[in-house]
Write a protein that holds these residues in place. Sequence first.
Motif, PDB file in Angstrom:
ATOM      1  N   LEU A  78       0.859  -1.178   0.000  1.00 46.15           N
ATOM      2  CA  LEU A  78       0.000   0.000   0.000  1.00 46.15           C
ATOM      3  C   LEU A  78       0.897   1.230   0.000  1.00 46.15           C
ATOM      4  N   ALA A  79       0.511   2.246  -0.767  1.00 50.68           N
ATOM      5  CA  ALA A  79       1.334   3.443  -0.865  1.00 50.68           C
ATOM      6  C   ALA A  79       0.505   4.709  -0.716  1.00 50.68           C
ATOM      7  N   ALA A  80       1.084   5.671  -0.040  1.00 50.07           N
ATOM      8  CA  ALA A  80       0.582   7.043   0.053  1.00 50.07           C
ATOM      9  C   ALA A  80      -0.821   7.193   0.638  1.00 50.07           C
ATOM     10  N   PRO A  81      -1.138   6.438   1.706  1.00 50.99           N
ATOM     11  CA  PRO A  81      -2.453   6.683   2.303  1.00 50.99           C
ATOM     12  C   PRO A  81      -2.456   8.047   2.990  1.00 50.99           C
ATOM     13  N   GLY A  82      -3.585   8.721   2.934  1.00 54.80           N
ATOM     14  CA  GLY A  82      -3.714   9.984   3.654  1.00 54.80           C
ATOM     15  C   GLY A  82      -3.653   9.719   5.153  1.00 54.80           C
ATOM     16  N   GLY A  83      -3.579  10.787   5.922  1.00 53.31           N
ATOM     17  CA  GLY A  83      -3.452  10.656   7.371  1.00 53.31           C
ATOM     18  C   GLY A  83      -4.550   9.836   8.010  1.00 53.31           C
ATOM     19  N   TRP A  84      -5.783  10.054   7.586  1.00 47.98           N
ATOM     20  CA  TRP A  84      -6.911   9.324   8.165  1.00 47.98           C
ATOM     21  C   TRP A  84      -6.800   7.833   7.851  1.00 47.98           C
ATOM     22  N   LEU A  85      -6.528   7.508   6.592  1.00 44.23           N
ATOM     23  CA  LEU A  85      -6.451   6.102   6.198  1.00 44.23           C
ATOM     24  C   LEU A  85      -5.231   5.426   6.823  1.00 44.23           C
ATOM     25  N   ASP A  86      -4.118   6.114   6.899  1.00 41.07           N
ATOM     26  CA  ASP A  86      -2.944   5.557   7.552  1.00 41.07           C
ATOM     27  C   ASP A  86      -3.257   5.234   9.014  1.00 41.07           C
ATOM     28  N   GLY A  87      -3.945   6.145   9.680  1.00 43.78           N
ATOM     29  CA  GLY A  87      -4.339   5.905  11.067  1.00 43.78           C
ATOM     30  C   GLY A  87      -5.269   4.722  11.200  1.00 43.78           C
ATOM     31  N   LEU A  88      -6.211   4.581  10.268  1.00 37.66           N
ATOM     32  CA  LEU A  88      -7.139   3.457  10.280  1.00 37.66           C
ATOM     33  C   LEU A  88      -6.388   2.135  10.105  1.00 37.66           C
ATOM     34  N   LEU A  89      -5.477   2.079   9.144  1.00 35.72           N
ATOM     35  CA  LEU A  89      -4.699   0.861   8.912  1.00 35.72           C
ATOM     36  C   LEU A  89      -3.932   0.446  10.162  1.00 35.72           C
ATOM     37  N   ARG A  90      -3.398   1.421  10.870  1.00 32.56           N
ATOM     38  CA  ARG A  90      -2.634   1.133  12.084  1.00 32.56           C
ATOM     39  C   ARG A  90      -3.557   0.761  13.248  1.00 32.56           C
ATOM     40  N   THR A  91      -4.675   1.455  13.366  1.00 33.52           N
ATOM     41  CA  THR A  91      -5.613   1.202  14.462  1.00 33.52           C
ATOM     42  C   THR A  91      -6.197  -0.201  14.404  1.00 33.52           C
ATOM     43  N   VAL A  92      -6.537  -0.661  13.207  1.00 31.87           N
ATOM     44  CA  VAL A  92      -7.134  -1.994  13.080  1.00 31.87           C
ATOM     45  C   VAL A  92      -6.087  -3.103  13.029  1.00 31.87           C
ATOM     46  N   GLY A  93      -4.807  -2.733  13.100  1.00 35.81           N
ATOM     47  CA  GLY A  93      -3.741  -3.721  13.185  1.00 35.81           C
ATOM     48  C   GLY A  93      -3.242  -4.270  11.862  1.00 35.81           C
ATOM     49  N   LEU A  94      -3.528  -3.604  10.765  1.00 32.70           N
ATOM     50  CA  LEU A  94      -3.045  -4.096   9.475  1.00 32.70           C
ATOM     51  C   LEU A  94      -1.587  -3.732   9.210  1.00 32.70           C
ATOM     52  N   VAL A  95      -1.079  -2.777   9.967  1.00 30.09           N
ATOM     53  CA  VAL A  95       0.338  -2.441   9.892  1.00 30.09           C
ATOM     54  C   VAL A  95       0.975  -3.026  11.152  1.00 30.09           C
ATOM     55  N   PRO A  96       1.989  -3.833  11.039  1.00 26.38           N
ATOM     56  CA  PRO A  96       2.895  -4.063   9.929  1.00 26.38           C
ATOM     57  C   PRO A  96       2.575  -5.273   9.051  1.00 26.38           C
ATOM     58  N   ALA A  97       1.455  -5.947   9.266  1.00 30.09           N
ATOM     59  CA  ALA A  97       1.133  -7.123   8.435  1.00 30.09           C
ATOM     60  C   ALA A  97       1.115  -6.763   6.954  1.00 30.09           C
ATOM     61  N   LEU A  98       0.577  -5.601   6.623  1.00 36.34           N
ATOM     62  CA  LEU A  98       0.618  -5.087   5.256  1.00 36.34           C
ATOM     63  C   LEU A  98       1.702  -4.017   5.193  1.00 36.34           C
ATOM     64  N   ALA A  99       2.507  -4.072   4.164  1.00 38.04           N
ATOM     65  CA  ALA A  99       3.558  -3.072   3.989  1.00 38.04           C
ATOM     66  C   ALA A  99       2.930  -1.774   3.488  1.00 38.04           C
ATOM     67  N   VAL A 100       3.177  -0.675   4.216  1.00 36.08           N
ATOM     68  CA  VAL A 100       2.644   0.639   3.848  1.00 36.08           C
ATOM     69  C   VAL A 100       3.824   1.585   3.658  1.00 36.08           C
ATOM     70  N   TYR A 101       3.822   2.296   2.530  1.00 38.11           N
ATOM     71  CA  TYR A 101       4.906   3.200   2.166  1.00 38.11           C
ATOM     72  C   TYR A 101       4.378   4.611   1.982  1.00 38.11           C
ATOM     73  N   PRO A 102       5.227   5.612   2.212  1.00 38.40           N
ATOM     74  CA  PRO A 102       4.797   7.001   2.053  1.00 38.40           C
ATOM     75  C   PRO A 102       4.485   7.389   0.608  1.00 38.40           C
TER      76      PRO A 102
END
Length: 117
Positions: A78-102
């Motif tokens: 996953l690349a370039a999620p906005g602040g809200w979506l990045d926070g959601l991915l982290r809150t629900v525990g998908l990071v670090p299971a899914l690789a997220v890049y700036p």
Amino acid sequence: MHVSVIGNPDDTVVVTVRGNLDLDTAPVLRTTLHQVLDRPLPRIVIDLSGVEFCDSTGLSAFVIGHRRAAAVGGWLRLAAPGGWLDGLLRTVGLVPALAVYPSVAEALADEPDASGL
């Protein structure tokens, strides 16, 4: 929602998503991912810079795509999620299971084993 696909000379694919990713629109993303995941060694970056909203159906599409790619030795990033979506991915525990890049460029440039796959 709008989804576009760009194939690169190195066989990586960038899937760009724009708009709201929800129950009504997630099937478009799932269908697109299904098509690009049929490659022998899928290496996919999903550009989320244009996503304004994402619900659990969108998150599910990311997880299913990641699992399918990893099962055959590929990856989905996953690349370039906005602040809200990045926070959601982290809150629900998908990071670090899914690789997220700036950025898409950073997701494409990373070494395969550096994403945890």
